[in-house]
Design a protein around this motif. Structure first.
Motif, mmCIF file in Angstrom:
data_model
loop_
_atom_site.group_PDB
_atom_site.id
_atom_site.type_symbol
_atom_site.label_atom_id
_atom_site.label_comp_id
_atom_site.label_asym_id
_atom_site.label_seq_id
_atom_site.Cartn_x
_atom_site.Cartn_y
_atom_site.Cartn_z
ATOM 1 N N LEU A 1 0.823 -1.201 0.000
ATOM 2 C CA LEU A 1 0.000 0.000 0.000
ATOM 3 C C LEU A 1 0.860 1.254 0.000
ATOM 4 C CD1 LEU A 1 -2.789 1.304 0.151
ATOM 5 C CD2 LEU A 1 -2.678 1.120 2.643
ATOM 6 N N CYS A 2 1.929 1.260 0.790
ATOM 7 C CA CYS A 2 2.846 2.410 0.833
ATOM 8 C C CYS A 2 3.513 2.614 -0.517
ATOM 9 C CB CYS A 2 3.899 2.211 1.918
ATOM 10 S SG CYS A 2 3.248 2.307 3.601
ATOM 11 N N ALA A 3 3.931 1.515 -1.126
ATOM 12 C CA ALA A 3 4.605 1.616 -2.417
ATOM 13 C C ALA A 3 3.677 2.190 -3.466
ATOM 14 C CB ALA A 3 5.116 0.238 -2.844
ATOM 15 N N VAL A 4 2.402 1.697 -3.456
ATOM 16 C CA VAL A 4 1.435 2.196 -4.442
ATOM 17 C C VAL A 4 1.147 3.671 -4.222
ATOM 18 C CG1 VAL A 4 -0.957 2.011 -5.221
ATOM 19 C CG2 VAL A 4 0.401 -0.055 -4.831
ATOM 20 N N SER A 5 0.957 4.048 -2.939
ATOM 21 C CA SER A 5 0.633 5.449 -2.651
ATOM 22 C C SER A 5 1.793 6.372 -2.975
ATOM 23 C CB SER A 5 0.246 5.600 -1.170
ATOM 24 O OG SER A 5 1.329 5.238 -0.338
ATOM 25 N N LEU A 6 3.024 5.972 -2.675
ATOM 26 C CA LEU A 6 4.178 6.803 -2.983
ATOM 27 C C LEU A 6 4.382 6.896 -4.483
ATOM 28 C CD1 LEU A 6 6.643 5.573 -0.213
ATOM 29 C CD2 LEU A 6 5.644 7.864 -0.425
ATOM 30 N N GLY A 7 4.149 5.774 -5.158
ATOM 31 C CA GLY A 7 4.283 5.812 -6.607
ATOM 32 C C GLY A 7 3.242 6.710 -7.229
ATOM 33 N N ALA A 8 2.045 6.714 -6.663
ATOM 34 C CA ALA A 8 0.987 7.566 -7.202
ATOM 35 C C ALA A 8 1.303 9.030 -7.001
ATOM 36 C CB ALA A 8 -0.349 7.221 -6.527
ATOM 37 N N LEU A 9 1.937 9.346 -5.871
ATOM 38 C CA LEU A 9 2.293 10.738 -5.619
ATOM 39 C C LEU A 9 3.434 11.190 -6.501
ATOM 40 C CD1 LEU A 9 2.047 10.818 -1.721
ATOM 41 C CD2 LEU A 9 0.502 11.904 -3.366
ATOM 42 N N GLY A 10 4.245 10.253 -6.975
ATOM 43 C CA GLY A 10 5.324 10.621 -7.889
ATOM 44 C C GLY A 10 6.594 10.974 -7.166
ATOM 45 N N THR B 1 23.228 6.675 -9.824
ATOM 46 C CA THR B 1 22.173 5.724 -9.502
ATOM 47 C C THR B 1 21.205 6.440 -8.572
ATOM 48 O OG1 THR B 1 23.685 3.844 -9.693
ATOM 49 C CG2 THR B 1 21.631 3.486 -8.508
ATOM 50 N N ASP B 2 19.984 6.607 -9.032
ATOM 51 C CA ASP B 2 18.985 7.400 -8.308
ATOM 52 C C ASP B 2 17.849 6.472 -7.893
ATOM 53 O OD1 ASP B 2 17.311 9.262 -7.269
ATOM 54 O OD2 ASP B 2 17.123 10.484 -9.075
ATOM 55 N N VAL B 3 17.765 6.189 -6.594
ATOM 56 C CA VAL B 3 16.784 5.239 -6.088
ATOM 57 C C VAL B 3 15.992 5.877 -4.946
ATOM 58 C CG1 VAL B 3 16.416 3.006 -4.974
ATOM 59 C CG2 VAL B 3 18.178 3.242 -6.723
ATOM 60 N N THR B 4 14.698 5.680 -4.948
ATOM 61 C CA THR B 4 13.841 6.098 -3.842
ATOM 62 C C THR B 4 13.224 4.851 -3.214
ATOM 63 O OG1 THR B 4 13.323 8.185 -4.940
ATOM 64 C CG2 THR B 4 11.859 7.496 -3.159
ATOM 65 N N THR B 5 13.348 4.731 -1.914
ATOM 66 C CA THR B 5 12.830 3.558 -1.195
ATOM 67 C C THR B 5 11.781 3.983 -0.185
ATOM 68 O OG1 THR B 5 14.506 3.677 0.551
ATOM 69 C CG2 THR B 5 15.080 2.445 -1.450
ATOM 70 N N ASP B 6 11.021 3.000 0.270
ATOM 71 C CA ASP B 6 10.070 3.290 1.334
ATOM 72 C C ASP B 6 10.745 3.051 2.683
ATOM 73 O OD1 ASP B 6 10.201 0.569 1.666
ATOM 74 O OD2 ASP B 6 8.216 0.167 0.841
ATOM 75 N N ALA B 7 9.972 3.118 3.761
ATOM 76 C CA ALA B 7 10.534 2.984 5.108
ATOM 77 C C ALA B 7 11.119 1.609 5.363
ATOM 78 C CB ALA B 7 9.457 3.302 6.148
ATOM 79 N N MET B 8 10.697 0.611 4.592
ATOM 80 C CA MET B 8 11.183 -0.753 4.788
ATOM 81 C C MET B 8 12.310 -1.102 3.824
ATOM 82 S SD MET B 8 7.506 -2.660 5.414
ATOM 83 C CE MET B 8 8.331 -4.147 5.961
ATOM 84 N N GLY B 9 12.766 -0.111 3.030
ATOM 85 C CA GLY B 9 13.874 -0.349 2.116
ATOM 86 C C GLY B 9 13.476 -0.870 0.759
ATOM 87 N N ASN B 10 12.180 -0.979 0.480
ATOM 88 C CA ASN B 10 11.730 -1.434 -0.834
ATOM 89 C C ASN B 10 11.868 -0.314 -1.858
ATOM 90 O OD1 ASN B 10 10.764 -4.038 0.151
ATOM 91 N ND2 ASN B 10 9.113 -2.851 1.127
ATOM 92 N N VAL B 11 12.387 -0.651 -3.024
ATOM 93 C CA VAL B 11 12.551 0.336 -4.092
ATOM 94 C C VAL B 11 11.191 0.662 -4.676
ATOM 95 C CG1 VAL B 11 13.579 0.812 -6.331
ATOM 96 C CG2 VAL B 11 14.874 -0.466 -4.614
ATOM 97 N N ILE B 12 10.824 1.932 -4.622
ATOM 98 C CA ILE B 12 9.544 2.367 -5.177
ATOM 99 C C ILE B 12 9.718 3.249 -6.403
ATOM 100 C CG2 ILE B 12 8.320 2.186 -2.984
ATOM 101 C CD1 ILE B 12 8.711 5.156 -2.571
ATOM 102 N N ASP B 13 10.938 3.677 -6.674
ATOM 103 C CA ASP B 13 11.194 4.475 -7.874
ATOM 104 C C ASP B 13 12.673 4.415 -8.196
ATOM 105 O OD1 ASP B 13 10.112 6.351 -9.916
ATOM 106 O OD2 ASP B 13 11.606 7.691 -9.041
ATOM 107 N N GLY B 14 12.995 4.437 -9.485
ATOM 108 C CA GLY B 14 14.384 4.380 -9.898
ATOM 109 C C GLY B 14 14.881 2.954 -9.995
ATOM 110 N N SER B 15 16.184 2.832 -10.223
ATOM 111 C CA SER B 15 16.808 1.516 -10.362
ATOM 112 C C SER B 15 18.164 1.539 -9.678
ATOM 113 C CB SER B 15 16.964 1.149 -11.839
ATOM 114 O OG SER B 15 17.717 -0.033 -11.996
ATOM 115 N N SER B 16 18.459 0.464 -8.962
ATOM 116 C CA SER B 16 19.751 0.346 -8.290
ATOM 117 C C SER B 16 20.821 -0.235 -9.209
ATOM 118 C CB SER B 16 19.605 -0.540 -7.041
ATOM 119 O OG SER B 16 19.126 -1.835 -7.400
ATOM 120 N N THR B 17 20.432 -0.619 -10.416
ATOM 121 C CA THR B 17 21.389 -1.230 -11.352
ATOM 122 C C THR B 17 21.578 -0.428 -12.633
ATOM 123 O OG1 THR B 17 19.623 -2.593 -12.315
ATOM 124 C CG2 THR B 17 20.882 -3.538 -10.489
ATOM 125 N N GLU B 18 20.615 0.408 -12.973
ATOM 126 C CA GLU B 18 20.704 1.179 -14.224
ATOM 127 C C GLU B 18 20.930 2.652 -13.893
ATOM 128 O OE1 GLU B 18 17.309 0.522 -16.623
ATOM 129 O OE2 GLU B 18 17.535 -1.662 -16.670
#
Length: 315
Positions: A14-23, A270-287
């Motif tokens: 739910l956090c990932a979806v909401s953060l992704g929706a906010l952009g 490398t530009d990555v945005t994560t949530d509070a649990m460390g899940n990647v919600i935007d960007g890529s850790s490899t590209e």
């Protein structure tokens, strides 16, 4: 326990979806926006460079007031004052607007005066049945000439001695700040490159104290607001593996005791945005992504280091 795990997973999704929706794209320092101040050049388009052949995007946020259109430094879209908005409309004199008619009337007047001086009357003398009509024609011509002369003198009274529109109290066009170009050294370019890397590192570490030592209070405020916005949504942006690729000076100038330098810089990261649990919600850790921006730095001459005062997006 199983239900708790399912709830935690659902909450993370739910956090990932909401953060992704906010952009959260372009969550790097500056957020992909044009922010900050460039002294009296804030609302002027930086000169193009080899890596920024197009115009830079105007400021989205700045503490510097925008100069009125048509006054101050040339801006992105600073049209000349329109009639009724700071400057009078220029209206050419009657001879300029009607060169053929004025030339014809002048020639006609010259011929009439020559007739009077030679003793043949204004129209060369009219006798017989045409005398009355000739008299009326002379009256009409003389009246028209008088109106023409009065109009010319009236136009002259509304113009300055040089023929330009008279002043209406509008402020003159001035070079705001009295800026003058300066020459930079290799040490300056080294400082710009180091600041690029250090600011990205302090940003990822959320080290506001370090950011405050490398940026103006205005830019520090923007960074703080951006990091606070991410934190309020339980997100964190991490910029790593920053590789400076190329830089090119756009302009450098001095205003009073301050020196400014706007530099176009291309770098990858490398530009990555994560949530509070460390899940990647935007960007890529490899590209990695490649970014081209114009960074403006400022320093007090003879006392102090270069610090960041603006970031502008290219193109």
């Amino acid at each position: 326990m199983r239900n708790f795990r399912l709830s935690s997973t659902a909450l993370a999704l739910l956090c990932a979806v909401s953060l992704g929706a906010l952009g959260t794209a372009d969550a790097r320092p500056g957020g992909g926006s044009s922010i900050g101040s460039r002294g009296s050049h804030t609302w002027s388009a930086p000169p193009r460079t080899s890596i920024t052949p197009g115009w830079a995007r105007p400021m989205d946020q700045s503490a510097t007031p925008r100069t009125p259109p048509g006054y101050g430094s040339p801006g992105y879209a600073s049209p000349r004052p329109m009639p009724g908005f700071g400057a009078p409309a220029y209206r050419p004199s009657y001879p300029v607007r009607h060169p053929f008619m004025s030339g014809f009337a002048g020639g006609f007047l010259g011929a009439g005066l020559f007739g009077l001086l030679s003793g043949h009357g204004f129209m060369g003398g009219m006798t017989g049945g045409t005398s009355f009509f000739g008299f009326l024609l002379q009256v009409l011509i003389i009246g028209g000439l008088i109106a023409f002369v009065l109009r010319m003198f009236g136009n002259r009274g509304q113009r300055s001695p040089m023929g330009m529109p008279s002043s209406t109290g509008a402020p003159p066009f001035v070079n705001v700040g009295g800026s003058a170009p300066v020459t930079l050294t290799n040490d300056d370019y080294t400082s710009f490159q180091r600041l690029l890397l250090d600011i990205q590192a302090a940003w990822s570490a959320q080290n506001m104290r370090a950011l405050a030592s490398m940026a103006t209070p205005e830019m520090t405020g923007y960074f703080n607001a951006q990091l606070s916005d991410l934190a309020s949504r339980g997100a964190r942006n991490i910029v790593s593996n920053v590789q400076f690729q190329r830089g090119d000076l756009s302009e450098a100038w001095r205003e009073g005791n301050l020196t400014y330098a706007t530099v176009a810089m291309r770098y990858s990261m490398t530009d990555v945005t994560t949530d509070a649990m460390g899940n990647v919600i935007d960007g890529s850790s490899t590209e990695p992504v490649t970014v081209t921006e114009l960074w403006t730095f400022v320093r007090a001459d003879g006392r102090g280091n270069w610090i960041l005062s603006a970031i502008q997006q290219a193109g």
